[in-house]
Design a protein around this motif. Structure first.
Motif, PDB file in Angstrom:
ATOM      1  N   UNK A 171       0.843  -1.188   0.000  1.00  0.00           N
ATOM      2  CA  UNK A 171       0.000   0.000   0.000  1.00  0.00           C
ATOM      3  C   UNK A 171       0.886   1.248   0.000  1.00  0.00           C
ATOM      4  N   UNK A 172       1.134   1.787  -1.190  1.00  0.00           N
ATOM      5  CA  UNK A 172       1.957   2.991  -1.312  1.00  0.00           C
ATOM      6  C   UNK A 172       1.136   4.219  -0.937  1.00  0.00           C
ATOM      7  N   UNK A 173       1.745   5.123  -0.152  1.00  0.00           N
ATOM      8  CA  UNK A 173       0.985   6.265   0.343  1.00  0.00           C
ATOM      9  C   UNK A 173       1.334   7.606  -0.264  1.00  0.00           C
ATOM     10  N   UNK A 174       2.387   7.653  -1.101  1.00  0.00           N
ATOM     11  CA  UNK A 174       2.795   8.937  -1.675  1.00  0.00           C
ATOM     12  C   UNK A 174       3.664   8.693  -2.902  1.00  0.00           C
ATOM     13  N   UNK A 175       3.809   9.715  -3.771  1.00  0.00           N
ATOM     14  CA  UNK A 175       4.699   9.573  -4.932  1.00  0.00           C
ATOM     15  C   UNK A 175       6.133   9.278  -4.511  1.00  0.00           C
ATOM     16  N   UNK A 176       6.568   9.890  -3.405  1.00  0.00           N
ATOM     17  CA  UNK A 176       7.933   9.675  -2.923  1.00  0.00           C
ATOM     18  C   UNK A 176       8.162   8.228  -2.516  1.00  0.00           C
ATOM     19  N   UNK A 177       7.156   7.614  -1.927  1.00  0.00           N
ATOM     20  CA  UNK A 177       7.262   6.216  -1.522  1.00  0.00           C
ATOM     21  C   UNK A 177       7.342   5.299  -2.738  1.00  0.00           C
ATOM     22  N   UNK A 178       6.585   5.647  -3.778  1.00  0.00           N
ATOM     23  CA  UNK A 178       6.649   4.867  -5.022  1.00  0.00           C
ATOM     24  C   UNK A 178       8.039   4.979  -5.637  1.00  0.00           C
ATOM     25  N   UNK A 179       8.568   6.191  -5.745  1.00  0.00           N
ATOM     26  CA  UNK A 179       9.859   6.422  -6.376  1.00  0.00           C
ATOM     27  C   UNK A 179      11.004   5.785  -5.593  1.00  0.00           C
ATOM     28  N   UNK A 180      10.822   5.614  -4.291  1.00  0.00           N
ATOM     29  CA  UNK A 180      11.866   4.998  -3.480  1.00  0.00           C
ATOM     30  C   UNK A 180      12.100   3.545  -3.884  1.00  0.00           C
ATOM     31  N   UNK A 200      -2.147  -1.807  -6.663  1.00  0.00           N
ATOM     32  CA  UNK A 200      -3.423  -1.078  -6.708  1.00  0.00           C
ATOM     33  C   UNK A 200      -3.333   0.391  -6.320  1.00  0.00           C
ATOM     34  N   UNK A 201      -2.308   0.800  -5.565  1.00  0.00           N
ATOM     35  CA  UNK A 201      -2.233   2.201  -5.128  1.00  0.00           C
ATOM     36  C   UNK A 201      -1.217   3.020  -5.920  1.00  0.00           C
ATOM     37  N   UNK A 202      -0.432   2.375  -6.768  1.00  0.00           N
ATOM     38  CA  UNK A 202       0.664   3.074  -7.437  1.00  0.00           C
ATOM     39  C   UNK A 202       0.169   4.130  -8.423  1.00  0.00           C
ATOM     40  N   UNK A 203      -0.801   3.781  -9.289  1.00  0.00           N
ATOM     41  CA  UNK A 203      -1.256   4.726 -10.309  1.00  0.00           C
ATOM     42  C   UNK A 203      -1.949   5.941  -9.703  1.00  0.00           C
ATOM     43  N   UNK A 204      -2.445   5.818  -8.475  1.00  0.00           N
ATOM     44  CA  UNK A 204      -3.040   6.969  -7.797  1.00  0.00           C
ATOM     45  C   UNK A 204      -1.984   8.037  -7.535  1.00  0.00           C
ATOM     46  N   UNK A 205      -0.800   7.597  -7.141  1.00  0.00           N
ATOM     47  CA  UNK A 205       0.274   8.529  -6.801  1.00  0.00           C
ATOM     48  C   UNK A 205       1.251   8.776  -7.946  1.00  0.00           C
ATOM     49  N   UNK A 206       1.263   7.858  -8.919  1.00  0.00           N
ATOM     50  CA  UNK A 206       2.218   7.968 -10.021  1.00  0.00           C
ATOM     51  C   UNK A 206       1.517   7.556 -11.313  1.00  0.00           C
ATOM     52  N   UNK A 207       0.598   8.399 -11.809  1.00  0.00           N
ATOM     53  CA  UNK A 207      -0.257   8.023 -12.945  1.00  0.00           C
ATOM     54  C   UNK A 207       0.473   7.862 -14.277  1.00  0.00           C
ATOM     55  N   UNK A 208       1.703   8.371 -14.380  1.00  0.00           N
ATOM     56  CA  UNK A 208       2.440   8.293 -15.643  1.00  0.00           C
ATOM     57  C   UNK A 208       3.310   7.048 -15.749  1.00  0.00           C
ATOM     58  N   UNK A 209       3.137   6.103 -14.862  1.00  0.00           N
ATOM     59  CA  UNK A 209       4.008   4.920 -14.872  1.00  0.00           C
ATOM     60  C   UNK A 209       3.913   4.157 -16.194  1.00  0.00           C
ATOM     61  N   UNK A 210       2.686   3.842 -16.639  1.00  0.00           N
ATOM     62  CA  UNK A 210       2.505   3.030 -17.845  1.00  0.00           C
ATOM     63  C   UNK A 210       2.326   3.942 -19.059  1.00  0.00           C
ATOM     64  N   UNK A 211       3.153   3.751 -20.074  1.00  0.00           N
ATOM     65  CA  UNK A 211       3.074   4.537 -21.298  1.00  0.00           C
ATOM     66  C   UNK A 211       3.167   3.597 -22.502  1.00  0.00           C
ATOM     67  N   UNK A 212       2.973   4.180 -23.683  1.00  0.00           N
ATOM     68  CA  UNK A 212       3.012   3.364 -24.897  1.00  0.00           C
ATOM     69  C   UNK A 212       3.829   4.042 -25.983  1.00  0.00           C
ATOM     70  N   UNK A 213       4.665   3.247 -26.640  1.00  0.00           N
ATOM     71  CA  UNK A 213       5.416   3.696 -27.812  1.00  0.00           C
ATOM     72  C   UNK A 213       4.910   2.865 -28.983  1.00  0.00           C
ATOM     73  N   UNK A 214       4.154   3.502 -29.872  1.00  0.00           N
ATOM     74  CA  UNK A 214       3.564   2.751 -30.985  1.00  0.00           C
ATOM     75  C   UNK A 214       4.493   2.794 -32.192  1.00  0.00           C
ATOM     76  N   UNK A 215       4.779   1.634 -32.729  1.00  0.00           N
ATOM     77  CA  UNK A 215       5.638   1.557 -33.914  1.00  0.00           C
ATOM     78  C   UNK A 215       4.775   1.693 -35.168  1.00  0.00           C
ATOM     79  N   UNK A 216       5.294   2.327 -36.209  1.00  0.00           N
ATOM     80  CA  UNK A 216       4.518   2.481 -37.451  1.00  0.00           C
ATOM     81  C   UNK A 216       4.324   1.143 -38.153  1.00  0.00           C
ATOM     82  N   UNK A 217       3.176   0.971 -38.782  1.00  0.00           N
ATOM     83  CA  UNK A 217       2.919  -0.280 -39.494  1.00  0.00           C
ATOM     84  C   UNK A 217       2.830  -0.047 -41.004  1.00  0.00           C
TER      85      UNK A 217
END
Length: 211
Positions: free
Chosen positions: A138-147, A180-197
């Motif tokens: 249960x992460x409680x802050x962005x700083x805790x996630x980054x640690x 479950x608590x990470x994206x609340x404090x760090x919403x930019x964790x998951x990103x996408x790089x789309x390759x051209x088709x």
């Protein structure tokens, strides 16, 4: 309506069985979390040795060097080759800041599964070890996630087609259920790089567009 009375001995036995399962679940969860905590302390070279498919960034896990790090999860080995070539173009910055992991097939759906079962899957185990976050903590802050976080971003390196969309859904599902608590404090964790088709080239050469 017919009512029945459950004997006291049966009720006691059922409660004991539930409590036993709960204790077993907590023990398995603690063991899985301990393994992840230990993995987070490992160096980039030792992680790459333990997980041969992982091309770990050299700065991953180093205190003070986390900013700008990205773990790219690709669609298999062939796509990993493209990502490795792109990383090589960045020279030292690429090796220092970008990690690459080729996922094989579908990423396990953790819904309804015990953490010990999920962590026995090699693909999930590698991603979890590379990220450094502790499942179900249960992460409680962005700083805790980054640690705990070894990378700033988990990036889906995928085609912009239904298969690529599916892999991104699987990655998001994995993160939401394991952390479950990470994206609340760090919403930019998951990103996408789309390759051209597709590539369109003007007749006669010169201008080209990828999409």
């Amino acid at each position: 309506t017919t009512w029945c009375t459950v004997p006291a001995a049966a009720r006691k036995s059922a409660v004991a069985a539930v409590e036993k399962d709960h204790r077993a679940f907590e023990a398995a969860t603690e063991q899985a979390q301990k393994r992840v905590r230990n993995a987070a302390k490992e160096s980039s070279s030792s992680l790459s040795t333990k997980y041969p498919k992982l091309r770990d960034a050299r700065d991953a896990g180093r205190r003070g060097n986390k900013r700008g790090l990205a773990l790219m999860v690709t669609e298999g080995d062939s796509a990993a080759g493209t990502a490795l070539a792109a990383r090589a173009c960045l020279k030292k910055d690429g090796l220092d800041k970008i990690g690459i992991f080729p996922a094989k097939g579908k990423i396990l759906n953790p819904c309804g599964r015990k953490l010990s079962t999920v962590m026995s899957n090699q693909e999930v185990k590698t991603i979890v070890a590379a990220l450094g976050l502790v499942p179900h903590k249960q992460y409680g802050s962005p700083e805790e996630v980054l640690a705990d976080l070894r990378y700033d971003h988990l990036v889906g390196f995928t085609d912009q087609d239904p298969d690529g969309d599916n892999i991104m859904g699987q990655l998001l599902n994995l993160v939401v259920h394991l952390y479950p608590t990470v994206l609340t404090h760090y919403p930019d964790l998951v990103q996408r790089f789309v390759t051209p088709i597709k590539r369109a080239v003007r007749r006669g050469g010169g201008e080209s567009h990828e999409f």
